[in-house]
Motif scaffolding. Sequence first.
Motif, PDB file in Angstrom:
ATOM      1  N   VAL A 283      10.421   7.849  -7.034  1.00  0.00           N
ATOM      2  CA  VAL A 283      10.806   7.581  -5.649  1.00  0.00           C
ATOM      3  C   VAL A 283      10.818   6.079  -5.399  1.00  0.00           C
ATOM      4  N   LEU A 284       9.783   5.384  -5.844  1.00  0.00           N
ATOM      5  CA  LEU A 284       9.712   3.937  -5.682  1.00  0.00           C
ATOM      6  C   LEU A 284      10.924   3.263  -6.309  1.00  0.00           C
ATOM      7  N   GLY A 285      11.366   3.799  -7.434  1.00  0.00           N
ATOM      8  CA  GLY A 285      12.491   3.205  -8.138  1.00  0.00           C
ATOM      9  C   GLY A 285      13.806   3.291  -7.399  1.00  0.00           C
ATOM     10  N   THR A 286      13.904   4.173  -6.409  1.00  0.00           N
ATOM     11  CA  THR A 286      15.158   4.286  -5.659  1.00  0.00           C
ATOM     12  C   THR A 286      15.219   3.336  -4.463  1.00  0.00           C
ATOM     13  N   ILE A 287      14.110   2.675  -4.117  1.00  0.00           N
ATOM     14  CA  ILE A 287      14.131   1.703  -3.028  1.00  0.00           C
ATOM     15  C   ILE A 287      14.793   0.422  -3.545  1.00  0.00           C
TER      16      ILE A 287
ATOM     17  N   ARG B  66       0.832  -1.210   0.000  1.00  0.00           N
ATOM     18  CA  ARG B  66       0.000   0.000   0.000  1.00  0.00           C
ATOM     19  C   ARG B  66       0.863   1.256   0.000  1.00  0.00           C
ATOM     20  N   LEU B  67       1.990   1.201   0.688  1.00  0.00           N
ATOM     21  CA  LEU B  67       2.935   2.331   0.617  1.00  0.00           C
ATOM     22  C   LEU B  67       3.461   2.490  -0.799  1.00  0.00           C
ATOM     23  N   PHE B  68       3.902   1.405  -1.411  1.00  0.00           N
ATOM     24  CA  PHE B  68       4.479   1.491  -2.754  1.00  0.00           C
ATOM     25  C   PHE B  68       3.478   2.060  -3.758  1.00  0.00           C
ATOM     26  N   GLU B  69       2.206   1.693  -3.595  1.00  0.00           N
ATOM     27  CA  GLU B  69       1.180   2.188  -4.510  1.00  0.00           C
ATOM     28  C   GLU B  69       1.016   3.708  -4.434  1.00  0.00           C
TER      29      GLU B  69
ATOM     30  N   PHE C 293      -1.648   2.948   5.673  1.00  0.00           N
ATOM     31  CA  PHE C 293      -1.261   1.725   4.970  1.00  0.00           C
ATOM     32  C   PHE C 293      -1.810   0.476   5.641  1.00  0.00           C
ATOM     33  N   GLY C 294      -2.633   0.653   6.663  1.00  0.00           N
ATOM     34  CA  GLY C 294      -3.207  -0.493   7.358  1.00  0.00           C
ATOM     35  C   GLY C 294      -4.399  -1.068   6.632  1.00  0.00           C
ATOM     36  N   PRO C 295      -5.065  -2.049   7.226  1.00  0.00           N
ATOM     37  CA  PRO C 295      -6.280  -2.604   6.633  1.00  0.00           C
ATOM     38  C   PRO C 295      -7.295  -1.497   6.375  1.00  0.00           C
ATOM     39  N   PRO C 296      -8.193  -1.669   5.410  1.00  0.00           N
ATOM     40  CA  PRO C 296      -9.149  -0.595   5.069  1.00  0.00           C
ATOM     41  C   PRO C 296      -9.881  -0.017   6.267  1.00  0.00           C
ATOM     42  N   SER C 297     -10.301  -0.819   7.218  1.00  0.00           N
ATOM     43  CA  SER C 297     -11.032  -0.297   8.362  1.00  0.00           C
ATOM     44  C   SER C 297     -10.151   0.593   9.213  1.00  0.00           C
ATOM     45  N   THR C 298      -8.828   0.295   9.261  1.00  0.00           N
ATOM     46  CA  THR C 298      -7.895   1.118  10.031  1.00  0.00           C
ATOM     47  C   THR C 298      -7.572   2.386   9.271  1.00  0.00           C
ATOM     48  N   ALA C 299      -7.279   2.238   7.999  1.00  0.00           N
ATOM     49  CA  ALA C 299      -6.889   3.395   7.196  1.00  0.00           C
ATOM     50  C   ALA C 299      -8.006   4.424   7.106  1.00  0.00           C
ATOM     51  N   ALA C 300      -9.235   3.989   7.256  1.00  0.00           N
ATOM     52  CA  ALA C 300     -10.373   4.917   7.118  1.00  0.00           C
ATOM     53  C   ALA C 300     -10.541   5.823   8.336  1.00  0.00           C
TER      54      ALA C 300
END
Length: 338
Positions: free
Chosen positions: A273-277, A264-267, A330-337
Amino acid sequence: MRFDEFQEFRQRQLRASSSLLDAAETNVYRALAAMRPEPPNDMRTVHRCDLARAWLRRYELPEEWSGHAMVCRGVRHGLGVVFPWLRAVQARLWLPSDVYPVYFELARAAGLAPESYPTLPVPALPASPTDDRPEYLLLANPSKPLGRYLSDAECDAVMAWLRESPHRRLLIDSVYDLGAPFAAGTRRLLDTGRAVLLHSVTKGWLWPRTFGVVLLGPAQADLAEAFRAQPPTPVQLGLADRLLTEHGDVPRQIVEELAARAERLFERLPDDVLGTIPPVSRTCPGNYFFPVDVPAETLRRECGVLAMPVSVFGESTWSGSILTSLADTFGPPSTAAR
């Protein structure tokens, strides 16, 4: 910027901008609180020797090593016993400069004057001349914030460092290794007979300062009494027994949850930026630290991503920064909401 200073800075930035992507949460216990096993309601007598053997079995290590498997209250406690002993034998100590500032705090509290080596962007072992003093190198495998295990070539370099002097030894902090058995590189280094392994239930079961094992080598046999004099409490021993016997699958579940959070972070990251990890950091099981070769200030101003400067972890000359995948976003949908 030290850890506490950064936490204050982080809160100010998040209050000032609701669109800022928080990739700087570090509290894994808060992020994964729902996954932590509950303590047992009943009390039963648990012996340290039985726990040591159970730990060895879980990690597929020889049970005849149980006499060297010192039960303690975690890695921090273990180092708090080992470091004064290193001072007593006048050992030279090398610590990673950019991993965990508490290493230095514990060492200096024990009267040591530790020297340092960098791990970012890649580990660079010290290249100092040898002498007749005992010499110990502390390394973490896997290492944070590097976010990965040592490579085969890096393990080769560590073994070459050991071979340069019969007085050299390793301290391996394996707290971030959530697998069983331990990583192949860790086993290779253990098989040299010149390593002390430190492990605990801190990350795999989310119970800090509760239970750990320090696996001593032949050169540290006289340390055993120091550990026996500082045992965990009966309550801690009972909890450790339940974690190892009844909640053995929790580390695997945590690995799966952290992998989902990382995706979820990568998305949410810009492609550049992702390419530098480093790919090995992106795929390391149980990892939630991701080094990027972009300064934290640049990420915040140009990409809307709040990252941690390397100084949070200690001294470093590297100009990159560290992302984490622990925020509620980046947590489960219920947490992220929330």
